[in-house]
Write a protein that holds these residues in place. Structure first.
Motif, PDB file in Angstrom:
ATOM      1  N   ALA A  69       0.820  -1.218   0.000  1.00 20.34           N
ATOM      2  CA  ALA A  69       0.000   0.000   0.000  1.00 20.34           C
ATOM      3  C   ALA A  69       0.850   1.262   0.000  1.00 20.34           C
ATOM      4  CB  ALA A  69      -0.936  -0.002   1.204  1.00 20.34           C
ATOM      5  N   HIS A  70       1.987   1.250   0.634  1.00 22.59           N
ATOM      6  CA  HIS A  70       2.818   2.441   0.740  1.00 22.59           C
ATOM      7  C   HIS A  70       3.746   2.641  -0.457  1.00 22.59           C
ATOM      8  CE1 HIS A  70       5.433  -0.759   2.198  1.00 22.59           C
ATOM      9  NE2 HIS A  70       6.451   0.019   1.873  1.00 22.59           N
ATOM     10  N   LEU A  71       3.811   1.683  -1.370  1.00 23.18           N
ATOM     11  CA  LEU A  71       4.746   1.764  -2.488  1.00 23.18           C
ATOM     12  C   LEU A  71       4.241   2.706  -3.574  1.00 23.18           C
ATOM     13  CD1 LEU A  71       5.643  -2.014  -2.867  1.00 23.18           C
ATOM     14  CD2 LEU A  71       6.959  -0.239  -1.720  1.00 23.18           C
ATOM     15  N   THR A  72       5.115   3.586  -4.015  1.00 24.64           N
ATOM     16  CA  THR A  72       4.793   4.488  -5.118  1.00 24.64           C
ATOM     17  C   THR A  72       6.043   4.669  -5.968  1.00 24.64           C
ATOM     18  OG1 THR A  72       5.374   6.420  -3.800  1.00 24.64           O
ATOM     19  CG2 THR A  72       3.040   5.799  -3.850  1.00 24.64           C
ATOM     20  N   GLY A  73       5.853   5.149  -7.163  1.00 23.64           N
ATOM     21  CA  GLY A  73       6.964   5.492  -8.045  1.00 23.64           C
ATOM     22  C   GLY A  73       7.943   4.365  -8.268  1.00 23.64           C
ATOM     23  N   LYS A  74       9.215   4.685  -8.062  1.00 25.23           N
ATOM     24  CA  LYS A  74      10.294   3.728  -8.337  1.00 25.23           C
ATOM     25  C   LYS A  74      10.190   2.485  -7.460  1.00 25.23           C
ATOM     26  CE  LYS A  74      14.726   4.290  -9.979  1.00 25.23           C
ATOM     27  NZ  LYS A  74      15.782   5.200 -10.254  1.00 25.23           N
ATOM     28  N   ASP A  75       9.784   2.661  -6.198  1.00 26.30           N
ATOM     29  CA  ASP A  75       9.629   1.510  -5.306  1.00 26.30           C
ATOM     30  C   ASP A  75       8.535   0.568  -5.807  1.00 26.30           C
ATOM     31  OD1 ASP A  75      11.599   2.496  -3.643  1.00 26.30           O
ATOM     32  OD2 ASP A  75      10.164   3.538  -2.338  1.00 26.30           O
ATOM     33  N   TRP A  76       7.440   1.118  -6.305  1.00 24.05           N
ATOM     34  CA  TRP A  76       6.339   0.307  -6.841  1.00 24.05           C
ATOM     35  C   TRP A  76       6.799  -0.473  -8.061  1.00 24.05           C
ATOM     36  CZ3 TRP A  76       2.230  -2.321  -6.191  1.00 24.05           C
ATOM     37  CH2 TRP A  76       1.331  -2.574  -7.215  1.00 24.05           C
ATOM     38  N   TYR A  77       7.505   0.188  -8.971  1.00 26.90           N
ATOM     39  CA  TYR A  77       7.989  -0.495 -10.170  1.00 26.90           C
ATOM     40  C   TYR A  77       9.031  -1.558  -9.822  1.00 26.90           C
ATOM     41  CZ  TYR A  77       5.700   3.464 -12.403  1.00 26.90           C
ATOM     42  OH  TYR A  77       4.797   4.393 -12.790  1.00 26.90           O
ATOM     43  N   ALA A  78       9.873  -1.272  -8.826  1.00 27.95           N
ATOM     44  CA  ALA A  78      10.872  -2.260  -8.392  1.00 27.95           C
ATOM     45  C   ALA A  78      10.177  -3.475  -7.777  1.00 27.95           C
ATOM     46  CB  ALA A  78      11.837  -1.634  -7.394  1.00 27.95           C
ATOM     47  N   PHE A  79       9.119  -3.249  -7.009  1.00 29.37           N
ATOM     48  CA  PHE A  79       8.361  -4.361  -6.433  1.00 29.37           C
ATOM     49  C   PHE A  79       7.757  -5.224  -7.551  1.00 29.37           C
ATOM     50  CE2 PHE A  79       4.116  -5.958  -5.400  1.00 29.37           C
ATOM     51  CZ  PHE A  79       4.426  -6.863  -4.395  1.00 29.37           C
ATOM     52  N   LEU A  80       7.177  -4.569  -8.549  1.00 26.55           N
ATOM     53  CA  LEU A  80       6.566  -5.317  -9.658  1.00 26.55           C
ATOM     54  C   LEU A  80       7.607  -6.149 -10.393  1.00 26.55           C
ATOM     55  CD1 LEU A  80       4.155  -2.594 -11.083  1.00 26.55           C
ATOM     56  CD2 LEU A  80       3.568  -4.550  -9.652  1.00 26.55           C
ATOM     57  N   ASP A  81       8.762  -5.548 -10.676  1.00 29.63           N
ATOM     58  CA  ASP A  81       9.814  -6.294 -11.373  1.00 29.63           C
ATOM     59  C   ASP A  81      10.355  -7.432 -10.527  1.00 29.63           C
ATOM     60  OD1 ASP A  81       9.557  -4.716 -13.580  1.00 29.63           O
ATOM     61  OD2 ASP A  81      11.333  -3.489 -13.183  1.00 29.63           O
TER      62      ASP A  81
END
Length: 162
Positions: free
Chosen positions: A94-106
């Protein structure tokens, strides 16, 4: 010598025993029937559990079908986030945004799909007229949902440690 009599001996008719019936069944048959019923119930429960577990993924894939062409990158990433909330704990993503969100997805897919296109995502999400090919971004969302959901248990591999 005695003369043989032509009359047969006076014997009673043969009495055959009754044909064995199926009931009552022996305990082995009851155990076999019970085992079959238990196996059928377990199979039905597993099928139901799998169907229920895969329902959010199937719905997201159906809504994100690339052939429809009705999605925008912002709606595709929103749908991807909703699908991720169905499988991952809210506290984790829930707290992930931007670069962190994309890194999580990858990280979940194991190959770079989102981080290399981070600037394209930011342009597509926050500009009215997108200058990038939105179909590629939507296809990345479709690929992520198809490959990463439901999450698989990963074994940690210690490279170089003995």
């Amino acid at each position: 010598m005695q003369e043989k009599s032509s009359t047969p001996l006076q014997l009673s008719d043969l009495h055959l025993p009754d044909v064995p019936s199926w009931l009552p069944l022996a305990w082995g048959w009851w155990a076999s029937i019970g085992a079959i019923v238990v196996v059928i119930i377990i199979v039905l429960l597993v099928v139901r559990w799998k169907r229920k577990r895969l329902a959010p993924k199937k719905t997201a894939l159906r809504l994100l079908t690339p052939s429809l062409g009705l999605q925008t990158p912002s709606s595709a990433i929103e749908l991807l986030r909703q699908a991720a909330f169905c499988y991952y704990p809210r506290e984790q993503i829930a707290h992930l945004t931007g670069k962190d969100w994309y890194a999580f997805l990858d990280d979940q897919v194991g190959r770079p799909l989102f981080v290399p296109h981070e600037t394209q995502w930011q342009q597509a999400l926050y500009q009215k007229q997108s200058t990038v090919d939105s179909n590629v971004l939507i296809e990345d969302c479709y690929q992520w949902i198809n490959d990463a959901l439901p999450p698989k248990k990963r074994r940690s591999v210690n490279v170089g440690k003995h």
